[in-house]
Write a protein that holds these residues in place. Structure first.
Motif, mmCIF file in Angstrom:
data_model
loop_
_atom_site.group_PDB
_atom_site.id
_atom_site.type_symbol
_atom_site.label_atom_id
_atom_site.label_comp_id
_atom_site.label_asym_id
_atom_site.label_seq_id
_atom_site.Cartn_x
_atom_site.Cartn_y
_atom_site.Cartn_z
ATOM 1 N N GLN A 1 34.447 -0.178 -38.827
ATOM 2 C CA GLN A 1 35.046 0.339 -37.587
ATOM 3 C C GLN A 1 33.992 0.739 -36.553
ATOM 4 O O GLN A 1 34.268 0.741 -35.362
ATOM 5 C CB GLN A 1 35.923 1.558 -37.908
ATOM 6 N N ALA A 2 32.817 1.101 -37.051
ATOM 7 C CA ALA A 2 31.783 1.623 -36.137
ATOM 8 C C ALA A 2 30.749 0.576 -35.770
ATOM 9 O O ALA A 2 29.786 0.892 -35.077
ATOM 10 C CB ALA A 2 31.087 2.816 -36.790
ATOM 11 N N ARG A 3 30.939 -0.668 -36.201
ATOM 12 C CA ARG A 3 29.860 -1.657 -36.038
ATOM 13 C C ARG A 3 29.485 -1.889 -34.575
ATOM 14 O O ARG A 3 28.361 -2.256 -34.272
ATOM 15 C CB ARG A 3 30.223 -2.978 -36.738
ATOM 16 N N HIS A 4 30.420 -1.656 -33.655
ATOM 17 C CA HIS A 4 30.122 -1.864 -32.238
ATOM 18 C C HIS A 4 29.205 -0.775 -31.676
ATOM 19 O O HIS A 4 28.705 -0.891 -30.561
ATOM 20 C CB HIS A 4 31.421 -1.899 -31.429
ATOM 21 N N THR A 5 28.996 0.302 -32.432
ATOM 22 C CA THR A 5 28.157 1.400 -31.915
ATOM 23 C C THR A 5 26.693 1.256 -32.337
ATOM 24 O O THR A 5 25.859 2.043 -31.914
ATOM 25 C CB THR A 5 28.664 2.781 -32.389
ATOM 26 N N TYR A 6 26.423 0.269 -33.196
ATOM 27 C CA TYR A 6 25.029 0.124 -33.627
ATOM 28 C C TYR A 6 24.210 -0.537 -32.509
ATOM 29 O O TYR A 6 24.585 -1.573 -31.972
ATOM 30 C CB TYR A 6 24.921 -0.701 -34.911
ATOM 31 N N ASP A 7 23.093 0.084 -32.208
ATOM 32 C CA ASP A 7 22.192 -0.412 -31.171
ATOM 33 C C ASP A 7 20.933 -0.922 -31.881
ATOM 34 O O ASP A 7 20.236 -0.151 -32.547
ATOM 35 C CB ASP A 7 21.855 0.746 -30.205
ATOM 36 N N ALA A 8 20.655 -2.207 -31.729
ATOM 37 C CA ALA A 8 19.544 -2.829 -32.465
ATOM 38 C C ALA A 8 18.186 -2.222 -32.112
ATOM 39 O O ALA A 8 17.217 -2.409 -32.848
ATOM 40 C CB ALA A 8 19.525 -4.324 -32.195
ATOM 41 N N ARG A 9 18.116 -1.503 -30.996
ATOM 42 C CA ARG A 9 16.832 -0.876 -30.635
ATOM 43 C C ARG A 9 16.574 0.399 -31.437
ATOM 44 O O ARG A 9 15.506 0.980 -31.383
ATOM 45 C CB ARG A 9 16.818 -0.544 -29.141
ATOM 46 N N ARG A 10 17.604 0.828 -32.170
ATOM 47 C CA ARG A 10 17.466 2.045 -32.975
ATOM 48 C C ARG A 10 17.429 1.674 -34.458
ATOM 49 O O ARG A 10 17.963 0.639 -34.845
ATOM 50 C CB ARG A 10 18.644 2.989 -32.716
ATOM 51 N N PRO A 11 16.819 2.539 -35.294
ATOM 52 C CA PRO A 11 16.769 2.227 -36.723
ATOM 53 C C PRO A 11 18.165 2.187 -37.352
ATOM 54 O O PRO A 11 19.081 2.876 -36.907
ATOM 55 C CB PRO A 11 15.924 3.356 -37.319
ATOM 56 N N PHE A 12 18.293 1.366 -38.376
ATOM 57 C CA PHE A 12 19.597 1.140 -39.001
ATOM 58 C C PHE A 12 20.017 2.296 -39.915
ATOM 59 O O PHE A 12 21.165 2.726 -39.912
ATOM 60 C CB PHE A 12 19.532 -0.158 -39.819
ATOM 61 N N ARG A 13 19.066 2.779 -40.709
ATOM 62 C CA ARG A 13 19.442 3.762 -41.739
ATOM 63 C C ARG A 13 20.053 5.056 -41.187
ATOM 64 O O ARG A 13 21.068 5.527 -41.715
ATOM 65 C CB ARG A 13 18.245 4.080 -42.636
ATOM 66 N N PRO A 14 19.470 5.679 -40.147
ATOM 67 C CA PRO A 14 20.107 6.905 -39.645
ATOM 68 C C PRO A 14 21.543 6.673 -39.198
ATOM 69 O O PRO A 14 22.421 7.522 -39.408
ATOM 70 C CB PRO A 14 19.222 7.296 -38.458
ATOM 71 N N TRP A 15 21.794 5.502 -38.596
ATOM 72 C CA TRP A 15 23.147 5.152 -38.164
ATOM 73 C C TRP A 15 24.067 5.055 -39.389
ATOM 74 O O TRP A 15 25.135 5.660 -39.428
ATOM 75 C CB TRP A 15 23.094 3.821 -37.397
ATOM 76 N N MET A 16 23.603 4.305 -40.383
ATOM 77 C CA MET A 16 24.472 4.092 -41.549
ATOM 78 C C MET A 16 24.682 5.390 -42.345
ATOM 79 O O MET A 16 25.814 5.729 -42.717
ATOM 80 C CB MET A 16 23.863 3.032 -42.468
ATOM 81 N N PHE A 17 23.598 6.120 -42.598
ATOM 82 C CA PHE A 17 23.754 7.296 -43.462
ATOM 83 C C PHE A 17 24.473 8.447 -42.762
ATOM 84 O O PHE A 17 25.044 9.312 -43.433
ATOM 85 C CB PHE A 17 22.396 7.721 -44.033
ATOM 86 N N ALA A 18 24.452 8.458 -41.440
ATOM 87 C CA ALA A 18 25.290 9.453 -40.739
ATOM 88 C C ALA A 18 26.758 9.181 -41.053
ATOM 89 O O ALA A 18 27.542 10.105 -41.307
ATOM 90 C CB ALA A 18 25.049 9.385 -39.235
ATOM 91 N N ILE A 19 27.131 7.910 -41.064
ATOM 92 C CA ILE A 19 28.511 7.532 -41.402
ATOM 93 C C ILE A 19 28.802 7.865 -42.864
ATOM 94 O O ILE A 19 29.856 8.419 -43.190
ATOM 95 C CB ILE A 19 28.724 6.022 -41.122
ATOM 96 N N VAL A 20 27.854 7.558 -43.732
ATOM 97 C CA VAL A 20 28.059 7.798 -45.169
ATOM 98 C C VAL A 20 28.246 9.299 -45.439
ATOM 99 O O VAL A 20 29.159 9.695 -46.175
ATOM 100 C CB VAL A 20 26.858 7.243 -45.975
ATOM 101 N N ARG A 21 27.410 10.119 -44.842
ATOM 102 C CA ARG A 21 27.528 11.574 -45.051
ATOM 103 C C ARG A 21 28.887 12.073 -44.594
ATOM 104 O O ARG A 21 29.578 12.814 -45.307
ATOM 105 C CB ARG A 21 26.436 12.318 -44.271
ATOM 106 N N ASN A 22 29.263 11.650 -43.408
ATOM 107 C CA ASN A 22 30.525 12.121 -42.833
ATOM 108 C C ASN A 22 31.716 11.698 -43.685
ATOM 109 O O ASN A 22 32.599 12.511 -43.985
ATOM 110 C CB ASN A 22 30.641 11.557 -41.407
#
Lengths: 175, 224
Positions: A64-85
């Motif tokens: 659901q959140a894939r459109h919010t990923y910005d390739a200029r930013r690291p992947f892991r913080p984006w993914m693990f923020a979702i995982v934690r939540n």
């Protein structure tokens, strides 16, 4: 390039391709994320009943959140923020099992289960044991209260406070 | 749940895959929200009544008055940036949140202190009869616009994001009222600043409910 960096670059590239509609890259990405998320949760909570629910909820949220990923930013913080939540959400919603999970449940040394669960280790003993019994082992509120020698209301208060503290600790750890 | 369930879910998600437009960066979205919201508030305010006569001169001749306006504007920018960044997973917001809260507190404290040490000579000059109600009217569209922007991203804490957006939306008319309505600290606190709390709460709840509705179907039936 280390494995860590290689994973990061590969996952980021796959998600960018998935944003453009590439199903093959997306399938590879999700297939690699399943063990990565499971390992991440296992390192913080050990093995618990709802871990598979958490992994699946995380995959859904990533979808659901894939459109919010910005390739200029690291992947892991984006993914693990979702995982934690999502994990905290799942833990909040876990319904206790109707009965004790096993015949030896009342005599089991629950503190020995803490080993390796580095987030839980940081909670006070009372909160830790209550969360472990209700959310990770699946005991009902009444069973947990009887096991700990406290009221059911106190169990509910401890669960609420425990999850809140867990969330703060996890966010602090990641930042 | 088994490996087979994981594979089934992955297949479902892959089948559901559609190309998506990557959202604009938070800074650009925040700038667009700010420009449109300020333009709307200034325009609507001018339509419903005149700005206080002499306010422009007061801005130039009273540095503290200009400073409190500037702090208010900076607080709006910080609050909306926090809200939008909170709607993108993994973006750090805590330092900016502290800055926003600090600026908001300074802006508010200035009026509390102003009860005894007012920035301008308190006066009924320029009073707008229904300024508190006007504040709600002016805040509503920016707040609604912000909710749309937030839920189109992926707010992990929609209530908090909505509250931050609501504070920003409520602050725009509150700051603008300093040059459009009478200047008297107690009046400002009661009629211009107090609506911010209501707008923030309503916007927070709206963001939470809309976000939940938006994601409820998929989450309740992952394999369906």
């Amino acid at each position: 390039m280390t494995n860590w960096e290689a994973d990061e670059a590969r996952w980021s590239a796959w998600l960018v391709e998935a944003q453009a509609g590439n199903a093959g890259s997306y399938e590879q990405l999700l297939a690699e994320l399943v063990p990565a998320i499971r390992a991440y949760l296992f390192s913080r909570f050990g093995s618990f009943e709802a871990i598979d629910d958490c992994v699946q909820e995380c995959l859904l949220a990533i979808h659901q959140a894939r459109h919010t990923y910005d390739a200029r930013r690291p992947f892991r913080p984006w993914m693990f923020a979702i995982v934690r939540n999502r994990t905290i959400d799942v833990l909040r919603k876990v319904r206790p099992a109707p009965e004790l999970p096993g015949a030896d449940a009342t005599t089991h040394d629950w503190n020995s289960e803490i080993d390796g669960r580095r987030l839980l280790e940081q909670l006070s003993q009372g909160l830790r044991e209550t969360l472990l019994l209700t959310k990770l082992m699946g005991l009902s509120t009444a069973e947990c209260a009887a096991r700990q020698g406290i009221s059911e209301s106190l169990v509910k208060v401890r669960v609420h406070r425990g999850i809140r503290q867990l969330k703060s600790l996890w966010e602090a750890e990641s930042s | 749940m088994t490996q087979r369930d994981d594979n089934a879910l992955i297949s479902t998600l892959v089948d559901d895959l559609q190309p998506v437009a990557v959202r604009w960066p938070a800074l650009r979205v925040g700038a667009i929200w700010l420009v449109l919201s300020v333009a709307y508030v200034l325009g609507a305010m001018a339509l419903l009544g005149p700005f206080r006569e002499g306010a422009g001169t007061q801005l130039l001749t009273h540095p503290r008055f200009a400073a409190e306006m500037m702090v208010g504007v900076l607080a709006v920018i910080c609050f909306i940036m926090v809200a939008i960044r909170q709607a993108v997973p993994g973006q750090s917001t805590r330092p900016l949140q502290y800055v926003a809260l600090g600026l908001g507190a300074i802006w508010l404290f200035n009026f509390v202190a102003g009860i005894h040490f007012p920035t301008l000579e308190p006066s009924m000059h320029g009073k707008r009869e229904f300024c508190a109600w006007e504040s709600y009217v002016y805040s509503a569209p920016p707040a609604l616009f912000a909710v749309v922007l937030l839920v189109r991203r992926f707010p992990l804490q929609p209530l908090a994001s909505g509250i931050n957006a609501g504070v920003a939306a409520g602050l725009i008319p509150a700051v603008t009222m300093q040059i459009a309505c009478m200047y008297e600290p107690v009046h400002i606190l009661e009629h211009h600043a107090a609506p911010i709390a209501v707008v923030a709460l309503v916007t927070g709840v709206a963001a939470f409910m809309v976000n939940r509705h938006r994601h409820s179907h998929t989450r309740s039936d992952p394999l369906g």
